[in-house]
Design an enzyme around this catalytic site. Structure first.
Site, PDB file in Angstrom:
ATOM      1  N   ASP A 194       0.849  -1.197   0.000  1.00  0.00           N
ATOM      2  CA  ASP A 194       0.000   0.000   0.000  1.00  0.00           C
ATOM      3  C   ASP A 194       0.883   1.244   0.000  1.00  0.00           C
ATOM      4  OD1 ASP A 194      -2.459   1.255  -0.153  1.00  0.00           O
ATOM      5  OD2 ASP A 194      -2.760   1.314   2.017  1.00  0.00           O
ATOM      6  N   HIS A 214      -3.796  13.823   1.624  1.00  0.00           N
ATOM      7  CA  HIS A 214      -4.046  12.870   2.713  1.00  0.00           C
ATOM      8  C   HIS A 214      -2.848  12.844   3.666  1.00  0.00           C
ATOM      9  CE1 HIS A 214      -5.366   9.237   4.794  1.00  0.00           C
ATOM     10  NE2 HIS A 214      -4.212   8.668   4.511  1.00  0.00           N
ATOM     11  N   ARG A 257       1.190  14.285  13.959  1.00  0.00           N
ATOM     12  CA  ARG A 257       2.395  15.065  14.296  1.00  0.00           C
ATOM     13  C   ARG A 257       2.123  16.530  13.944  1.00  0.00           C
ATOM     14  NH1 ARG A 257       3.764  10.901  11.164  1.00  0.00           N
ATOM     15  NH2 ARG A 257       3.654  12.338   9.412  1.00  0.00           N
ATOM     16  N   GLU A 269     -10.730   3.906   3.749  1.00  0.00           N
ATOM     17  CA  GLU A 269      -9.761   4.613   2.912  1.00  0.00           C
ATOM     18  C   GLU A 269     -10.167   4.358   1.465  1.00  0.00           C
ATOM     19  OE1 GLU A 269      -5.725   3.563   4.108  1.00  0.00           O
ATOM     20  OE2 GLU A 269      -5.825   5.097   5.686  1.00  0.00           O
ATOM     21  N   ASP A 285      -9.479   0.328   1.973  1.00  0.00           N
ATOM     22  CA  ASP A 285      -8.489  -0.142   2.949  1.00  0.00           C
ATOM     23  C   ASP A 285      -8.980   0.225   4.354  1.00  0.00           C
ATOM     24  OD1 ASP A 285      -6.169  -1.042   4.135  1.00  0.00           O
ATOM     25  OD2 ASP A 285      -5.028   0.764   3.673  1.00  0.00           O
ATOM     26  N   GLN A 293      -4.017   2.197  15.193  1.00  0.00           N
ATOM     27  CA  GLN A 293      -2.910   2.668  14.338  1.00  0.00           C
ATOM     28  C   GLN A 293      -1.884   3.556  15.053  1.00  0.00           C
ATOM     29  OE1 GLN A 293      -4.350   4.430  10.703  1.00  0.00           O
ATOM     30  NE2 GLN A 293      -2.314   4.894   9.925  1.00  0.00           N
ATOM     31  N   THR A 335      -4.920   6.424   0.304  1.00  0.00           N
ATOM     32  CA  THR A 335      -6.149   7.226   0.361  1.00  0.00           C
ATOM     33  C   THR A 335      -6.036   8.418  -0.585  1.00  0.00           C
ATOM     34  OG1 THR A 335      -6.227   6.616   2.677  1.00  0.00           O
ATOM     35  CG2 THR A 335      -7.715   8.365   1.966  1.00  0.00           C
TER      36      THR A 335
HETATM   37 MN    MN Z   1      -4.319   2.582   2.804  1.00  0.00          MN
END
Ligand code: MN
Length: 438
Positions: free
Chosen positions: A138, A145, A154, A210, A244, A251, A370
């Site tokens: 991926d 995105h 961040r 996604e 996705d 995550q 994405t």
């Molecule tokens: Mn993805």
């Protein structure tokens, strides 16, 4: 890169009249491939080609003696229960079959009588994955995105310094990729909110989508033999819609330092129809970079790629909640974007993936990442659309969504439409979130 030929002629019509209404995803100019069988029986899976609301059964067509030479060899490969062998034959084989099918399906074709018995209505069909997916990678090709997500993960440093130089990707897992219609359990995982002292194991409460495209590899490259940018699309069989599914609470705790893992590999869903790069030839766009951004390194640039490396593909995602379904309400759109906004193209993904000598194989799948566009209403994940869950989406029936709830169904659609070309589409990619296992 595929060029325009007789099969793209917008004036072509088919004796399959449902292919001629101007609204179908599958006019005679598209001719995408899938693996199908009649629902509810024990028929073998085999390849088919969409035309209007019908499927040309490639097993039946290969037996009917309609095709010759390379087209017949491709039809025989396409008659198998997966498209891997057809993919391995390279784009010329699929192109010969496309040309033969285009002739046989045209209005007035002398082959109509022989091909008509090879049609199966799509309404009677079910689909399998188009191929055995060996490896799945991926990518992260939308700079919009990457910036939106980076701001949340961040805030001080949203876009990492490598982004504009390297097509970023990670190796994912193919075993949990399913075909449209997939329903999957909400995953459990380790979750640690910022204010908690320790993580706990729980069902994800931040289920997300996604909206991506999937790039299926056709002809392989030998281990140790990089694919040059201008050869890259000769190694691409075609594109599918790709969802996705992502667990946004799993995550952030797991992703450093090696990237996504269990937040991504519990399920991903693709559309059944693989639209070939040849079918997409009328919808090319220039590939450009803002003048103050670094220009790609030489292995990721060429005059042909600059002239037409991009693709103009409209993409949308829709949601249908359990309540909407019970009330008979159709899915409602939550985002709409276009693939032309991608920062890196499919050809650049292939050239970069192989530059170290890595060998891609027939049926490998590359996700684009994405595909969020430049504005917030073109964002292709809930984490962007709701700013991390802070601003829920309002649905027409009064419900709201920050994240997906059990019973929610997501529908992805994609299509290409331009003056001077026949509109083509990708069909649908549908998936549903089920409650977590007890
Ligand atoms: Mn993805």
């Amino acid at each position: 890169m595929s060029t325009l030929n007789d099969t793209h002629d917008p004036h072509l019509t088919s004796w399959v009249t449902s292919a001629n209404d101007g609204r179908t995803d599958f006019p005679i100019q598209n001719l995408p491939f899938a693996i199908f069988r009649r629902r509810g029986g024990s028929e073998p899976w085999r390849g088919g080609v969409a035309i209007g609301d019908q499927i040309v059964d490639l097993a039946a067509a290969a037996q009917a003696g309609l095709f010759h030479g390379e087209a017949q060899a491709a039809a025989q490969a396409g008659a198998e229960p997966s498209l891997n062998r057809l993919m391995s034959m390279g784009h010329q084989a699929a192109s010969s079959l496309r040309k033969a099918l285009s002739k046989a399906l045209q209005s007035g074709s002398p082959q109509q009588a022989a091909l008509q018995p090879c049609l199966v209505p799509q309404a009677e069909a079910e689909y399998d994955l188009p191929c055995r997916i060996g490896d799945y990678t991926d990518f992260y090709t939308s700079v919009h995105h990457a910036t939106n997500i980076g701001k949340q993960f961040r805030p001080d440093n949203p876009l990492l310094p490598n982004y504009k130089w390297v097509p970023i990707g990670y190796h994912g897992r193919s075993s949990s990729i399913g075909v449209s219609g997939q329903a999957f359990r909400r995953p459990r995982g380790q979750v640690k909110p910022p204010d908690a002292d320790a993580p706990s194991l729980k069902p994800s409460a931040r289920m997300d989508i996604e909206l991506e495209l999937g790039v299926f590899i056709g002809a392989s490259n030998a281990l140790g033999a990089p694919v040059a940018l201008d050869e890259a699309e000769a190694h691409v069989f075609g594109l599918v819609l790709f969802n996705d599914w992502s667990a946004r609470d799993i995550q952030p705790w797991e992703y450093q330092p090696l990237g996504p893992f269990l937040s991504k590999n519990f399920a991903s869903t693709i559309s059944p129809w693989v639209v070939t790069m040849e079918a997409l030839a009328p919808f090319r766009t220039p590939f450009t970079r803002p003048a103050d951004d670094p220009q790609p390194l030489p292995y990721l640039a060429s005059p042909a790629h600059s002239a037409a490396g991009g693709l103009d593909i409209e993409l949308e995602a829709l949601i249908q909640t359990a309540r909407m379904r019970a009330a008979g309400s159709p899915p409602t759109r939550i985002t709409h974007t276009n693939y032309r906004h991608a920062y890196w193209t499919a050809a650049q993904m292939v050239a970069h993936h192989t530059v170290n000598g890595c060998n891609l194989q027939p049926g490998d799948l590359l996700g684009t990442g994405t595909l969020s566009g430049p504005t917030l209403d073109q964002a292709c994940a809930l984490i962007e659309l709701t700013t991390g869950g802070k601003h829920p989406i309002a649905l027409p029936n009064g419900e709201t969504r920050s994240w997906l709830e059990d019973g929610d169904t997501i529908v992805l659609r994609g299509w290409c439409a331009r003056p001077g070309a026949a509109r083509i589409g990708f069909g649908e990619c549908v998936g549903t979130v089920l409650p977590a296992r007890d």
